[in-house]
Design a protein around this motif. Structure first.
Motif, PDB file in Angstrom:
ATOM      1  N   GLU A  25      38.145  35.159  46.163  1.00 40.96           N
ATOM      2  CA  GLU A  25      39.347  34.914  45.496  1.00 40.96           C
ATOM      3  C   GLU A  25      40.360  35.419  46.254  1.00 40.96           C
ATOM      4  O   GLU A  25      40.464  36.331  46.793  1.00 40.96           O
ATOM      5  CB  GLU A  25      39.183  35.748  44.332  1.00 40.96           C
ATOM      6  N   ILE A  26      41.562  34.795  46.021  1.00 39.96           N
ATOM      7  CA  ILE A  26      42.962  35.271  46.495  1.00 39.96           C
ATOM      8  C   ILE A  26      43.465  36.248  45.542  1.00 39.96           C
ATOM      9  O   ILE A  26      43.714  35.867  44.334  1.00 39.96           O
ATOM     10  CB  ILE A  26      44.069  34.057  46.761  1.00 39.96           C
ATOM     11  N   CYS A  27      44.135  37.283  45.847  1.00 40.26           N
ATOM     12  CA  CYS A  27      44.598  38.303  45.006  1.00 40.26           C
ATOM     13  C   CYS A  27      46.125  38.493  45.134  1.00 40.26           C
ATOM     14  O   CYS A  27      46.687  38.594  46.224  1.00 40.26           O
ATOM     15  CB  CYS A  27      44.005  39.605  45.256  1.00 40.26           C
TER      16      CYS A  27
ATOM     17  N   HIS B 160      37.266  41.747  39.179  1.00 39.63           N
ATOM     18  CA  HIS B 160      37.158  40.991  40.553  1.00 39.63           C
ATOM     19  C   HIS B 160      36.774  42.207  41.442  1.00 39.63           C
ATOM     20  O   HIS B 160      37.506  43.010  41.772  1.00 39.63           O
ATOM     21  CB  HIS B 160      38.614  40.500  40.643  1.00 39.63           C
ATOM     22  N   GLU B 161      35.521  41.806  42.062  1.00 36.46           N
ATOM     23  CA  GLU B 161      34.989  42.633  43.031  1.00 36.46           C
ATOM     24  C   GLU B 161      35.888  42.653  44.248  1.00 36.46           C
ATOM     25  O   GLU B 161      36.139  41.654  44.804  1.00 36.46           O
ATOM     26  CB  GLU B 161      33.848  42.427  43.400  1.00 36.46           C
ATOM     27  N   ILE B 162      36.169  43.798  45.028  1.00 38.43           N
ATOM     28  CA  ILE B 162      37.110  43.701  46.098  1.00 38.43           C
ATOM     29  C   ILE B 162      36.084  43.304  47.390  1.00 38.43           C
ATOM     30  O   ILE B 162      36.972  42.773  48.126  1.00 38.43           O
ATOM     31  CB  ILE B 162      37.444  45.404  46.238  1.00 38.43           C
ATOM     32  N   GLN B 163      34.737  43.232  47.396  1.00 37.41           N
ATOM     33  CA  GLN B 163      34.374  42.792  48.567  1.00 37.41           C
ATOM     34  C   GLN B 163      34.366  41.155  48.732  1.00 37.41           C
ATOM     35  O   GLN B 163      34.210  40.452  49.479  1.00 37.41           O
ATOM     36  CB  GLN B 163      32.676  42.978  48.557  1.00 37.41           C
ATOM     37  N   ASN B 164      34.935  40.707  47.347  1.00 36.88           N
ATOM     38  CA  ASN B 164      34.897  39.255  47.293  1.00 36.88           C
ATOM     39  C   ASN B 164      36.454  38.540  47.230  1.00 36.88           C
ATOM     40  O   ASN B 164      36.789  37.684  47.019  1.00 36.88           O
ATOM     41  CB  ASN B 164      34.297  38.597  45.834  1.00 36.88           C
ATOM     42  N   ILE B 165      37.281  39.606  47.919  1.00 35.65           N
ATOM     43  CA  ILE B 165      38.577  39.036  47.881  1.00 35.65           C
ATOM     44  C   ILE B 165      38.821  38.737  49.332  1.00 35.65           C
ATOM     45  O   ILE B 165      38.568  39.253  50.214  1.00 35.65           O
ATOM     46  CB  ILE B 165      39.673  40.343  47.422  1.00 35.65           C
ATOM     47  N   LYS B 166      39.372  37.370  49.261  1.00 32.82           N
ATOM     48  CA  LYS B 166      39.469  36.475  50.551  1.00 32.82           C
ATOM     49  C   LYS B 166      40.707  36.961  51.274  1.00 32.82           C
ATOM     50  O   LYS B 166      40.763  37.118  52.619  1.00 32.82           O
ATOM     51  CB  LYS B 166      39.508  35.069  50.100  1.00 32.82           C
ATOM     52  N   SER B 167      41.761  37.196  50.413  1.00 32.85           N
ATOM     53  CA  SER B 167      43.088  37.638  51.168  1.00 32.85           C
ATOM     54  C   SER B 167      43.987  38.006  50.107  1.00 32.85           C
ATOM     55  O   SER B 167      43.398  37.984  48.934  1.00 32.85           O
ATOM     56  CB  SER B 167      43.759  36.212  51.765  1.00 32.85           C
ATOM     57  N   ALA B 168      45.025  38.689  50.412  1.00 34.81           N
ATOM     58  CA  ALA B 168      45.873  39.306  49.444  1.00 34.81           C
ATOM     59  C   ALA B 168      47.301  39.292  49.721  1.00 34.81           C
ATOM     60  O   ALA B 168      47.616  39.288  50.768  1.00 34.81           O
ATOM     61  CB  ALA B 168      45.462  40.872  48.898  1.00 34.81           C
TER      62      ALA B 168
ATOM     63  N   ASN C 158      41.322  29.389  43.940  1.00 33.97           N
ATOM     64  CA  ASN C 158      40.795  30.513  43.137  1.00 33.97           C
ATOM     65  C   ASN C 158      41.801  31.808  43.139  1.00 33.97           C
ATOM     66  O   ASN C 158      41.630  32.476  44.338  1.00 33.97           O
ATOM     67  CB  ASN C 158      39.393  30.614  43.547  1.00 33.97           C
ATOM     68  N   PHE C 159      42.502  32.062  42.486  1.00 33.21           N
ATOM     69  CA  PHE C 159      43.206  33.311  42.602  1.00 33.21           C
ATOM     70  C   PHE C 159      43.600  34.034  41.178  1.00 33.21           C
ATOM     71  O   PHE C 159      43.262  33.279  40.368  1.00 33.21           O
ATOM     72  CB  PHE C 159      44.782  33.107  43.094  1.00 33.21           C
ATOM     73  N   PHE C 160      43.880  35.173  41.473  1.00 37.16           N
ATOM     74  CA  PHE C 160      44.430  36.301  40.139  1.00 37.16           C
ATOM     75  C   PHE C 160      45.613  36.833  40.550  1.00 37.16           C
ATOM     76  O   PHE C 160      45.809  36.998  41.650  1.00 37.16           O
ATOM     77  CB  PHE C 160      43.164  36.848  39.612  1.00 37.16           C
ATOM     78  N   ILE C 161      46.245  37.329  39.453  1.00 33.95           N
ATOM     79  CA  ILE C 161      47.476  38.204  39.663  1.00 33.95           C
ATOM     80  C   ILE C 161      47.105  39.522  38.948  1.00 33.95           C
ATOM     81  O   ILE C 161      46.681  39.439  37.929  1.00 33.95           O
ATOM     82  CB  ILE C 161      48.719  37.374  38.978  1.00 33.95           C
ATOM     83  N   PHE C 162      47.234  40.518  39.889  1.00 31.88           N
ATOM     84  CA  PHE C 162      47.127  41.919  39.343  1.00 31.88           C
ATOM     85  C   PHE C 162      48.609  42.317  39.174  1.00 31.88           C
ATOM     86  O   PHE C 162      49.262  42.451  40.259  1.00 31.88           O
ATOM     87  CB  PHE C 162      46.451  42.571  40.409  1.00 31.88           C
ATOM     88  N   ASP C 163      48.898  42.430  37.701  1.00 32.33           N
ATOM     89  CA  ASP C 163      50.464  42.740  37.413  1.00 32.33           C
ATOM     90  C   ASP C 163      50.700  44.056  37.200  1.00 32.33           C
ATOM     91  O   ASP C 163      50.107  44.907  36.512  1.00 32.33           O
ATOM     92  CB  ASP C 163      50.474  42.083  36.111  1.00 32.33           C
ATOM     93  N   GLN C 164      51.512  44.763  37.988  1.00 31.76           N
ATOM     94  CA  GLN C 164      51.626  46.054  38.138  1.00 31.76           C
ATOM     95  C   GLN C 164      52.308  46.640  36.969  1.00 31.76           C
ATOM     96  O   GLN C 164      52.204  47.832  36.690  1.00 31.76           O
ATOM     97  CB  GLN C 164      52.817  46.506  39.253  1.00 31.76           C
TER      98      GLN C 164
END
Lengths: 287, 335
Positions: free
Chosen positions: B28-30, B88-96, B53-59
């Motif tokens: 996933e893209i973070c 969202h597992e961090i090992q599964n993050i493609k780029s951020a 496939n992406f998600f937004i981590f809202d500060q």
């Protein structure tokens, strides 16, 4: 120009800076000591950047012993509250530029860390581990339940005496933020997975490392860790640093907890002369 | 090696250069930052349009609806970012893509809240330093922007010049520089926002006050403003015509309307801007240039977290798309 000029940038209460200034003066150096927030008022340095990006200081090639941790807004308490943040940011920026253009700086700062270490705590543990140092288990979380589960599992406790009482401190043991001040370490004992241990402060200066047990106030040997610690400080780009770890009693196990580019060594004065000599030679070598 | 090259090599040790950016093949893209930030939204819209496939981590929802949890064990780094209970597992993050903005104004002045704000930010900054997901906008390389003179001293460019600069707290020295380099402008030395002003009139009369705090003075360069955005090897340049000393405040402060148009930079200058960006350890940057009448290019600043949405022309949105290309792995940056 004064003979062997040296600039020490340090806070007024910095005992290491004061001790080193005394040593340098005995060596015949003309030592200037300035608090970082007073540099621009006291010495009036000017920095010039040419069209071709060369940055030149009016203080010439003077070596600098950098003992700046952070510039706190409180240093500008004479300013109006609205202006303090701006003043601190501007002074930090000016100081970074100043330190960048001098050829000999003991601990050259990084843009995100004045002390020159540049690595945050978990980053230090990650690097230390990759270099062969044993590191404690750690968790970073914003979830209280996860934090409590971790603490109940990790069995790491620091105990130290304060006002004649034993203080049990879980967070200090698990976050690597050990109390390093003399009067807070006098009876510190650490329990790691049930094993007793004692803290070790390892001071690094230009490739040399000294280990000290601040509880018993005596130098100690730390077999097998010298190379790892040297590699750690080399990787950080520090000339002068300090690592904190725990040595388990009755074994060779040493657990590395973290490091700083802002060493303190008031509590082992007998080594300070030796450290000063190495620092002095190191500054000469940088020129 | 010349003295200048030695000095630059020494200074360059101050920054780490993770000059490689290649998204992982899967995951996933973070996007991290404020969900309503137009810049983050611009990237999100393009990712959505592409079906990524992406998600937004809202500060602003962290901690609270959003959480972070990571640790190191003998198996390596593991953990997750959670949003409304979804992990969202961090090992599964493609780029951020990280674009953290300052604390909400409500926190300003409250020391305890500011401290907490720092702690929660650091937990995320730590994570991006130790995880293996290629990340645009990491704090560490962005930090060269904390000191503009330091940053420009790191450029080392034969083709792009910087304005002659004096940083001083000495009013006499400033006046001497102003008389010699006339006209002269001044602006903040740090990343704090300020309006670039010409040193004239009432500002000249206030010069004695600089003894309290050093100020950055620069020879004022006449010419055409060009705002350049770099994303990997992609370059987008926009010319901005305004009579104001600071195009960013052209209408708001100076009341002068600015005219903009897409600008084609010479190929060597494009290459040099990519090199400068990467030499600072950055993947994405916003660069302020000025082209003089005799064809020279001057650089004022490299912004490591550019707010590009104003400069990204519809309907193609080339800047947002160039960032998406990096995040999805369609383009990459190599050592």
């Amino acid at each position: 120009m004064a003979k062997n000029p040296l600039l020490i940038l340090a806070g007024k209460k910095d005992a290491v800076a004061k001790a080193f200034a005394r040593y340098a003066r005995k060596q015949g150096s003309s030592v200037l000591v300035a608090a970082p927030n007073m540099l621009w008022r006291k010495l009036l340095p000017q920095l010039r950047v040419s069209e071709t990006c060369e940055i030149i200081s009016s203080l010439g090639q003077i070596p600098v012993f950098n003992r700046v941790g952070t510039l706190r807004e409180e240093a500008w308490d004479a300013w109006s509250p609205d202006d303090r943040h701006y003043a601190a940011m501007e002074s930090s920026a000016a100081l970074l530029a100043f330190l960048a253009c001098h050829p000999a700086v003991v601990n050259r700062p990084k843009p995100h860390d004045f002390s020159g270490c540049g690595l945050r705590s978990v980053e230090q543990l990650t690097l230390g581990r990759s270099l062969g140092l044993q590191t404690p288990a750690w968790l970073a979380t914003s979830e209280l339940g996860e934090a409590l589960d971790f603490l109940s599992d990790c069995h790491q406790t620091a105990i130290y005496r304060k006002n004649s009482e034993d203080i049990f401190d879980f967070p200090l043991a698990t976050q690597g933020r050990l109390p390093i001040k003399e009067n807070r370490l006098t009876t510190a004992v650490f329990l790691i997975n049930g094993h007793r241990g004692y803290p070790i402060v390892s001071t690094y200066a230009f490739g040399r490392v000294w280990h000290f047990n601040p509880v018993e106030k005596k130098p100690v040997e730390l077999d097998g860790q010298e190379g790892h610690l040297r590699s750690f400080f080399d990787s950080c780009g520090l000339d002068f640093g300090q690592a904190i770890g725990i040595k388990l009693s009755g074994s060779n196990d040493y657990v590395f907890y973290g490091a700083t580019g802002f060493p303190q060594y008031r509590f082992y004065r007998e080594l300070s002369q030796e450290i000063h000599e190495i620092l002095w030679k190191g500054i000469g070598g940088l020129l | 090696m010349t003295k200048q090259e030695c000095q630059r090599a020494e200074t360059m040790t101050m920054i780490d250069k993770p000059m490689r950016f290649q998204a992982k093949e899967h995951g996933e893209i973070c996007l991290m930052g404020i969900a309503e930030d137009p810049v983050l939204l611009a990237v999100a819209r393009q990712l959505e349009r592409r079906g990524e496939n992406f998600f937004i981590f809202d500060q602003n929802r962290y901690p609270g609806d959003c959480h972070v949890n990571y640790s190191m064990s003998s198996m390596g780094l593991s953990g997750y970012l959670s949003i409304d209970g979804m992990r969202h597992e961090i090992q599964n993050i493609k780029s951020a893509y990280m674009r953290f903005l300052g604390a909400p104004p409500a926190l300003a002045g409250n020391e305890e809240q500011e401290r907490q704000e720092g702690e929660r930010f650091l937990a995320l900054d730590h994570l991006t330093r130790v995880w293996d997901a290629p990340t645009i906008g990491m704090l560490k390389p962005c930090a060269t922007n904390f000191s503009k003179p330091l940053q420009i001293s790191l450029f080392g460019s034969a083709q792009i010049r910087v304005p002659e600069t004096l940083l001083t707290s000495n009013p006499q020295a400033a006046l001497k520089f102003a008389n010699r380099a006339n006209p002269v402008s001044f602006k903040s030395t740090s990343s704090e926002r300020s309006i670039c002003m010409k040193l004239e009139g009432r500002w000249l009369r206030r010069l004695p006050k600089i003894k309290n705090l050093p100020v950055q003075f620069q020879k004022y360069i006449e010419g055409l403003d060009i705002r350049v955005h770099v994303a990997g090897n992609f370059i987008h340049a926009l010319a901005i015509e305004t009579g104001a000393s600071d195009y960013r405040y052209s209408e708001r402060y100076f009341g002068i309307e600015a005219r903009t148009w897409q600008y084609e930079l010479p190929e060597p200058i494009k290459k040099e801007l990519v090199r400068i960006t990467q030499s600072l350890g950055l993947v994405v940057s916003g660069i302020d240039l000025r082209k003089t009448a005799d064809g020279r290019f001057f650089c004022f600043e490299v912004n490591p977290t550019p707010g590009f949405s104003y400069f990204d022309p519809e309907p193609a949105f080339p800047i947002a798309n160039a960032i998406c290309d990096l995040l999805t792995g369609e383009t990459y940056v190599q050592d």
